[in-house]
Write a protein that holds these residues in place. Structure first.
Motif, mmCIF file in Angstrom:
data_model
loop_
_atom_site.group_PDB
_atom_site.id
_atom_site.type_symbol
_atom_site.label_atom_id
_atom_site.label_comp_id
_atom_site.label_asym_id
_atom_site.label_seq_id
_atom_site.Cartn_x
_atom_site.Cartn_y
_atom_site.Cartn_z
ATOM 1 N N VAL A 191 0.948 -1.248 -0.088
ATOM 2 C CA VAL A 191 0.141 -0.090 -0.054
ATOM 3 C C VAL A 191 1.035 1.155 -0.171
ATOM 4 N N ARG A 192 1.714 1.137 0.856
ATOM 5 C CA ARG A 192 2.715 2.422 0.864
ATOM 6 C C ARG A 192 3.425 2.587 -0.479
ATOM 7 N N ALA A 193 4.225 1.282 -0.842
ATOM 8 C CA ALA A 193 4.990 1.501 -2.094
ATOM 9 C C ALA A 193 4.052 2.088 -3.203
ATOM 10 N N GLN A 194 2.648 1.606 -3.215
ATOM 11 C CA GLN A 194 1.975 1.955 -4.509
ATOM 12 C C GLN A 194 1.691 3.386 -4.237
ATOM 13 N N ASP A 195 1.667 4.071 -2.983
ATOM 14 C CA ASP A 195 1.451 5.496 -2.677
ATOM 15 C C ASP A 195 2.665 6.194 -3.249
ATOM 16 N N LEU A 196 3.741 5.904 -3.031
ATOM 17 C CA LEU A 196 5.064 6.507 -2.857
ATOM 18 C C LEU A 196 5.975 6.373 -4.344
ATOM 19 N N CYS A 197 5.595 4.940 -4.817
ATOM 20 C CA CYS A 197 6.793 4.910 -5.839
ATOM 21 C C CYS A 197 6.323 5.427 -7.279
ATOM 22 N N SER A 198 7.203 5.728 -8.177
ATOM 23 C CA SER A 198 7.000 5.965 -9.614
ATOM 24 C C SER A 198 6.933 4.791 -10.421
ATOM 25 N N ARG A 199 7.579 3.628 -9.821
ATOM 26 C CA ARG A 199 8.162 2.328 -10.510
ATOM 27 C C ARG A 199 8.208 1.279 -9.436
ATOM 28 N N PHE A 200 7.543 0.041 -10.006
ATOM 29 C CA PHE A 200 7.836 -1.031 -9.292
ATOM 30 C C PHE A 200 8.626 -1.993 -9.884
ATOM 31 N N ASP A 201 9.514 -2.788 -9.348
ATOM 32 C CA ASP A 201 10.233 -3.956 -9.926
ATOM 33 C C ASP A 201 10.190 -4.935 -8.832
ATOM 34 N N GLN A 215 2.053 4.414 -13.801
ATOM 35 C CA GLN A 215 0.598 4.634 -14.672
ATOM 36 C C GLN A 215 0.126 3.259 -15.091
ATOM 37 N N ASP A 216 1.079 2.304 -15.097
ATOM 38 C CA ASP A 216 0.521 0.818 -15.764
ATOM 39 C C ASP A 216 -0.381 0.200 -14.636
ATOM 40 N N VAL A 217 -0.257 0.471 -13.224
ATOM 41 C CA VAL A 217 -0.672 -0.285 -12.325
ATOM 42 C C VAL A 217 -2.226 0.697 -11.776
ATOM 43 N N PRO A 218 -3.473 -0.100 -12.005
ATOM 44 C CA PRO A 218 -4.470 0.712 -11.549
ATOM 45 C C PRO A 218 -4.504 0.833 -9.945
ATOM 46 N N LEU A 222 -1.524 -2.791 -7.148
ATOM 47 C CA LEU A 222 -0.186 -3.421 -6.796
ATOM 48 C C LEU A 222 -0.144 -4.715 -6.352
ATOM 49 N N GLN A 223 -1.182 -4.972 -5.252
ATOM 50 C CA GLN A 223 -1.067 -6.406 -4.958
ATOM 51 C C GLN A 223 -1.098 -7.339 -6.102
ATOM 52 N N ALA A 224 -2.082 -7.138 -7.047
ATOM 53 C CA ALA A 224 -2.429 -7.870 -7.972
ATOM 54 C C ALA A 224 -1.124 -8.168 -8.738
#
Ligand SMILES: Nc1ncnc2c1ncn2[C@@H]1O[C@H](COP(=O)(O)OP(=O)(O)O)[C@@H](O)[C@H]1O
Ligand SMILES: [Mg+2]
Length: 243
Positions: A191-201, A215-218, A222-224
């Motif tokens: 949840v925090r990562a989704q709020d703060l990050c501009s990219r997820f690896d 932008q690619d993650v609704p 992020l969990q999904a």
């Protein structure tokens, strides 16, 4: 700002990183996700020049590791599992110690600004052992940015914090990163990562096998994305491929 190519890290016979590739542009805030034991801490330690890769190339802020570790360290702020604070010194004394290590100019003024940035104004003269866990973590972030680094590496910064302390850390990270820094943060807290990050690896099996920009993650997706990234790689599932 950060580039790792074909990174391999072995501990004895065990390969933790297996040809990992990673690129971060200036100003990105990358959330580095992955299951326990995936190698996230190992990878951050290599970027921080605290560990050497077995194979592969690493460049941070235009300098090569491990050859130019001293130049890299000046441009990096690192927050690891240990807060690296002296409990029997005050907050100010801790920041003075680390500021001198980095030869920070106008240190008293810088310390005032950093204490305000992390929400500890008025507490700088108190011993760190009297701080709550959340306050210690905020001071640790102050320590990590005292020399105004271009890049921040944060390893599980929310671990051990309660809700209020986590919310304060959110504010601090937003302020610290609003200054245009490049950030790589590992976190279990999606949840925090989704709020703060501009990219997820997602780091699994020793490589970054999935990456998505914000932008690619609704929203709330992020969990999904994370589950998909990790579960498609489990043995015995459709599409699984062992490396
Ligand atoms: N110094 C070390 N010696 C031997 N094995 C290690 C060492 N550091 C980490 N490992 C192993 O490497 C793997 C990845 O660990 P780590 O980087 O801490 O993962 P993560 O941070 O993703 O949970 C684990 O299996 C861990 O036991
Ligand atoms: Mg770790």
């Amino acid at each position: 700002m950060i580039s790792a190519r074909n990174l391999v890290k072995r501990f004895g016979l065990k390969s933790v990183l297996r040809g990992l590739d990673f690129e971060v542009a200036e100003g990105e805030f990358v959330g580095l996700l992955g299951p326990n034991g995936a190698g996230k801490t190992t990878f951050l330690r290599i970027l921080a020049s605290l560990a050497r890769p077995s194979l592969g190339r690493v460049e941070v802020a235009g300098f090569s590791l491990p050859e130019q570790a001293a130049q890299v360290r000046r441009r990096l702020g690192v927050l690891s599992h240990q807060p690296l604070l002296y409990p029997d010194l005050t907050g100010e004394e801790n920041l003075t110690f680390f500021g001198r290590l980095y030869n920070v100019q106008n240190l008293p003024e810088r310390i005032r600004n950093v204490l305000a940035l992390v929400g500890l104004e008025g507490r700088g003269r108190d011993l760190v052992r009297t701080y709550s866990r959340g306050m210690q973590q905020r001071l640790a972030i102050g320590r990590a940015v005292i020399h105004d680094p271009d890049i921040l590496l944060l390893d599980e910064p929310y671990t051990g914090l309660d809700q209020d302390a986590s919310a304060m850390l959110d504010d601090v990270l937003r302020k610290v990163t609003a200054e245009g820094r490049t950030v790589v943060m590992t976190s279990h807290d999606l949840v925090r990562a989704q709020d703060l990050c501009s990219r997820f690896d997602v780091l699994t099996r020793g490589r970054i096998l999935a990456s998505a920009s914000r932008q690619d993650v609704p929203p709330d997706g992020l969990q999904a994305f994370y589950r998909r990234s990790v579960s498609s790689l489990e043995p015995g599932r459709a599409g699984a491929h062992d490396g």
